[in-house]
Design an enzyme around this catalytic site. Structure first.
Site, PDB file in Angstrom:
ATOM      1  N   GLY A  37      11.573 -24.590  -1.042  1.00  0.00           N
ATOM      2  CA  GLY A  37      10.794 -24.121   0.189  1.00  0.00           C
ATOM      3  C   GLY A  37       9.189 -22.506  -0.686  1.00  0.00           C
ATOM      4  N   THR A  39       8.179 -19.366  -2.393  1.00  0.00           N
ATOM      5  CA  THR A  39       8.050 -17.823  -2.046  1.00  0.00           C
ATOM      6  C   THR A  39       8.533 -17.562  -1.091  1.00  0.00           C
ATOM      7  OG1 THR A  39       7.225 -17.122  -4.412  1.00  0.00           O
ATOM      8  CG2 THR A  39       7.392 -15.832  -2.314  1.00  0.00           C
ATOM      9  N   GLY A 178       0.200   0.484  -2.409  1.00  0.00           N
ATOM     10  CA  GLY A 178      -0.763  -0.673  -2.386  1.00  0.00           C
ATOM     11  C   GLY A 178      -0.700  -0.674  -0.598  1.00  0.00           C
ATOM     12  N   SER A 258       3.880  -2.817  -3.884  1.00  0.00           N
ATOM     13  CA  SER A 258       2.751  -3.997  -3.147  1.00  0.00           C
ATOM     14  C   SER A 258       1.372  -4.062  -3.753  1.00  0.00           C
ATOM     15  CB  SER A 258       3.384  -4.195  -1.164  1.00  0.00           C
ATOM     16  OG  SER A 258       2.592  -3.224  -1.099  1.00  0.00           O
ATOM     17  N   GLY A 260       0.011  -6.611  -5.815  1.00  0.00           N
ATOM     18  CA  GLY A 260      -0.762  -7.976  -6.144  1.00  0.00           C
ATOM     19  C   GLY A 260       0.299  -8.494  -6.448  1.00  0.00           C
ATOM     20  N   ARG A 261       0.430 -10.192  -6.815  1.00  0.00           N
ATOM     21  CA  ARG A 261       0.795 -10.434  -7.784  1.00  0.00           C
ATOM     22  C   ARG A 261       0.532 -11.615  -8.765  1.00  0.00           C
ATOM     23  NH1 ARG A 261       5.457 -11.844  -4.450  1.00  0.00           N
ATOM     24  NH2 ARG A 261       5.779 -14.412  -5.702  1.00  0.00           N
ATOM     25  N   HIS A 434      -9.340 -22.447  29.070  1.00  0.00           N
ATOM     26  CA  HIS A 434      -9.290 -21.362  30.248  1.00  0.00           C
ATOM     27  C   HIS A 434      -8.000 -21.285  31.283  1.00  0.00           C
ATOM     28  CE1 HIS A 434     -10.759 -17.532  32.473  1.00  0.00           C
ATOM     29  NE2 HIS A 434     -10.416 -18.205  33.257  1.00  0.00           N
TER      30      HIS A 434
HETATM   31  P1  NAD Z   1      -3.177  -7.395  -2.796  1.00  0.00           P
HETATM   32  O1  NAD Z   1      -3.963  -7.804  -3.253  1.00  0.00           O
HETATM   33  O2  NAD Z   1      -3.563  -8.391  -0.736  1.00  0.00           O
HETATM   34  O3  NAD Z   1      -2.971  -6.455  -1.674  1.00  0.00           O
HETATM   35  C1  NAD Z   1      -3.038  -5.074  -3.553  1.00  0.00           C
HETATM   36  C2  NAD Z   1      -3.722  -3.818  -2.575  1.00  0.00           C
HETATM   37  O4  NAD Z   1      -3.065  -2.801  -4.055  1.00  0.00           O
HETATM   38  C3  NAD Z   1      -5.021  -3.773  -2.941  1.00  0.00           C
HETATM   39  O5  NAD Z   1      -5.561  -3.611  -1.640  1.00  0.00           O
HETATM   40  C4  NAD Z   1      -4.928  -2.351  -4.091  1.00  0.00           C
HETATM   41  O6  NAD Z   1      -6.740  -2.321  -3.622  1.00  0.00           O
HETATM   42  C5  NAD Z   1      -3.833  -1.847  -3.471  1.00  0.00           C
HETATM   43  N1  NAD Z   1      -3.318  -1.015  -5.844  1.00  0.00           N
HETATM   44  C6  NAD Z   1      -3.432  -1.833  -6.847  1.00  0.00           C
HETATM   45  N2  NAD Z   1      -2.997  -1.258  -7.883  1.00  0.00           N
HETATM   46  C7  NAD Z   1      -2.661   0.279  -6.948  1.00  0.00           C
HETATM   47  C8  NAD Z   1      -2.486   1.453  -7.316  1.00  0.00           C
HETATM   48  N3  NAD Z   1      -1.814   1.220  -8.974  1.00  0.00           N
HETATM   49  N4  NAD Z   1      -2.111   2.496  -5.677  1.00  0.00           N
HETATM   50  C9  NAD Z   1      -2.278   2.185  -4.475  1.00  0.00           C
HETATM   51  N5  NAD Z   1      -2.832   0.913  -4.767  1.00  0.00           N
HETATM   52  C10 NAD Z   1      -3.475  -0.362  -4.948  1.00  0.00           C
HETATM   53  O7  NAD Z   1      -1.455  -8.183  -2.564  1.00  0.00           O
HETATM   54  P2  NAD Z   1      -0.208  -8.589  -2.048  1.00  0.00           P
HETATM   55  O8  NAD Z   1      -0.563  -7.600  -0.606  1.00  0.00           O
HETATM   56  O9  NAD Z   1       0.958  -7.384  -3.058  1.00  0.00           O
HETATM   57  O10 NAD Z   1      -0.045  -9.660  -1.945  1.00  0.00           O
HETATM   58  C11 NAD Z   1      -0.279 -10.322  -2.574  1.00  0.00           C
HETATM   59  C12 NAD Z   1      -0.499 -11.557  -2.527  1.00  0.00           C
HETATM   60  O11 NAD Z   1       0.194 -12.558  -1.471  1.00  0.00           O
HETATM   61  C13 NAD Z   1      -1.943 -11.649  -1.612  1.00  0.00           C
HETATM   62  O12 NAD Z   1      -3.007 -13.084  -2.340  1.00  0.00           O
HETATM   63  C14 NAD Z   1      -1.784 -12.616  -0.285  1.00  0.00           C
HETATM   64  O13 NAD Z   1      -2.742 -13.040  -0.019  1.00  0.00           O
HETATM   65  C15 NAD Z   1      -0.490 -12.504  -0.013  1.00  0.00           C
HETATM   66  N6  NAD Z   1       0.458 -12.886   0.401  1.00  0.00           N
HETATM   67  C16 NAD Z   1      -0.654 -13.207   1.952  1.00  0.00           C
HETATM   68  C17 NAD Z   1       0.033 -13.224   3.509  1.00  0.00           C
HETATM   69  C18 NAD Z   1      -1.180 -14.175   4.884  1.00  0.00           C
HETATM   70  O14 NAD Z   1      -1.221 -14.678   4.561  1.00  0.00           O
HETATM   71  N7  NAD Z   1      -0.515 -13.281   6.049  1.00  0.00           N
HETATM   72  C19 NAD Z   1       1.416 -12.208   3.728  1.00  0.00           C
HETATM   73  C20 NAD Z   1       1.351 -11.811   2.743  1.00  0.00           C
HETATM   74  C21 NAD Z   1       1.022 -12.065   1.360  1.00  0.00           C
END
Ligand code: NAD
Length: 445
Positions: A37, A39, A178, A258, A260-261, A434
């Site tokens: 499954g 992440t 983030g 949070s 990014g990944r 509707h």
């Molecule tokens: P993200 O890229 O969506 O957001 C990271 C944010 O952190 C950005 O807005 C960026 O500008 C900011 N940032 C980066 N460095 C920073 C710093 N030093 N200080 C402050 N802000 C900073 O990444 P995420 O939220 O970690 O999510 C990771 C991945 O997982 C994404 O690709 C997302 O689409 C995916 N995800 C999707 C869902 C969903 O579909 N509902 C839910 C969770 C995660």
């Protein structure tokens, strides 16, 4: 035994590929070092949505006066929410296991390492055993990125999303570094459960990849609700729960990072000639890498890190491997995405800004969600917004961006229109039930 396909990683990409290739009668081995499954099921989409649903129930119960309902002594039990989340996850993981068993796919629990690669034969090692396969599919996913900010490493106050999901207790207060998708979903969870939240975002806006008008509605609502959202704010250092950003010090019990990944490439060192692009595995339109018989799908390709993209990539890649006719392709222009804030945000296709940067002349249609009777009945005090981006020349629908509950449940109708290149007159012929909030897609045309 030589397998037709070896898959590393049992997330949405890996298990979808395994199921499809096994169903076609091929011998498949899938390696997973943690739980099937990936992440999404274990530490991502499903556990967050389970907890968010519990938080929403509590929040709605305490904010029901506007619907003529008053509830006294409303309480929540975070432990019980966590327990329910674990049961939901366990059942879904068992379901994947069952599906792979039904297709006679070999699932190996352990960390697989590629030991050699020649055209038409890949050798892997797992738990001391060697496995050979004609094709390899890399579905190793991604891991939370830890930015090089002084004081972040080995700081017991710092959480990533996995820590936050596993916590037995709610923090007394939280700073979220983030304001992307993960950050804003956790901000929603904690806020709805009464935890003071501060979001620190480096860019001038939260959710920088989404339509700014849609995001503005969320921003205004969350600021009014006393979620402290700081934009254009750079975190300089951490000391326990003290965060220094733009020269100011903010403090909370926990700090969720949070930002990014990143693609997970561990165990692939033997594939030293595999081509990478911005730290992820470079693939073509069928998810083939530059190496013969080696494919990669999901977050490890760094394309769009969404579970539904991963599973679609896997279908396309296995189709290519099986030489299906006609070969399937992925409509990257019509990938829906949802942010589970409250209200939800859902979108598909290009934004107005993207159209401008691609020099596509567009007509932008806009309607508040209150044009839907069902939305009015169920969303007291909310206005919401639906935006549609239409090609000014041929009138095809290029994008739809909405904020308002439950837009996650009808964005697929818009995806269908974008995917199939529906023009406005064609889309107008679709009948929507509707009263549903989905009717906004008809009203806007
Ligand atoms: P993200 O890229 O969506 O957001 C990271 C944010 O952190 C950005 O807005 C960026 O500008 C900011 N940032 C980066 N460095 C920073 C710093 N030093 N200080 C402050 N802000 C900073 O990444 P995420 O939220 O970690 O999510 C990771 C991945 O997982 C994404 O690709 C997302 O689409 C995916 N995800 C999707 C869902 C969903 O579909 N509902 C839910 C969770 C995660």
């Amino acid at each position: 035994m030589r397998y037709f396909l070896a898959i590393i990683g049992g997330g949405p990409a890996g298990y979808t590929a395994a199921e499809k290739a096994s169903k076609a009668g091929k011998d498949v081995v899938l390696f997973e070092q943690n739980a099937l499954g990936g992440t999404c099921l274990n530490v991502g989409c499903i556990p967050t949505k389970s907890l968010l649903y519990g938080a929403k129930q509590y929040f709605n119960a305490t904010h029901a006066q506007k619907y003529g309902v008053t509830a006294e002594n409303v309480a929540f039990d975070f432990g019980a929410m966590q327990k329910r989340k674990t049961i939901v996850v366990r059942k879904l993981v068992a379901g994947i296991k069952q599906r792979l068993n039904n297709e006679h796919c070999t699932v190996v629990s352990g960390k697989a390492v590629v030991i050699s690669h020649q055209p038409s034969v890949v050798s892997l090692q797992c738990n001391g055993e060697t496995y050979e396969a004609e094709n390899l599919m890399i579905c190793t996913g991604s891991t939370n990125f830890v930015p090089p900010i002084p004081g972040i490493k080995d700081n017991p106050a710092v959480w990533d999303s996995t820590d936050a999901l596993a916590a037995a207790e709610l923090p007394k207060s939280i700073i979220i570094v983030g304001g992307g998708v993960i950050g804003m979903e956790f901000a929603t969870l904690y806020h709805e459960l009464g935890v003071p939240v501060t979001v620190i975002e480096a860019m001038p806006t939260i959710l920088p990849n989404l339509d700014p008008e849609v995001v503005q509605i969320l921003l205004e609502k969350y600021k009014k609700a006393n979620i402290n959202i700081l934009t254009s704010t750079k975190v300089e250092s951490l000391d326990g729960g003290k965060v220094t950003a733009n020269g100011e010090v903010y403090e909370a019990e926990k700090v969720l990072v949070s930002v990014g990944r990143r693609a997970n490439l561990l165990g692939l060192e033997a594939l030293d000639d595999i081509e990478l692009e911005r730290g992820a595995i470079k693939v073509d339109e069928f998810c083939k890498t530059n190496l013969p018989n080696v494919y990669a799908c999901g977050d490890v390709t760094g394309k769009i890190m969404l579970a539904h993209v991963a599973s679609r990539q896997a279908e396309v890649a296995v189709g290519r491997m099986l030489k299906e006719i006609p070969l399937q392709r992925i409509a990257y222009n019509a990938i829906p995405s949802v942010v589970y804030t409250n209200p939800e945000i859902a979108s598909v296709g290009i934004t107005e800004a993207q159209a401008e940067s691609m020099s596509i002349p567009v007509e932008v249609k806009k309607l508040p969600m209150t044009f839907s009777g069902r939305f009015m009945a169920e969303n007291e005090g909310e206005t919401g917004l639906c935006k549609m981006i239409v090609d000014a020349k041929n009138h095809s629908v290029l994008g739809v961006h909405c904020i308002g509950n439950p837009c996650s449940e009808f964005i697929s109708a818009a995806s269908f229109a974008v995917r199939n290149g529906y023009t406005v007159p064609e889309f107008r012929q679709v009948v929507f039930p509707h009263p549903t909030v989905s009717e906004i897609l008809h009203e806007i045309l």
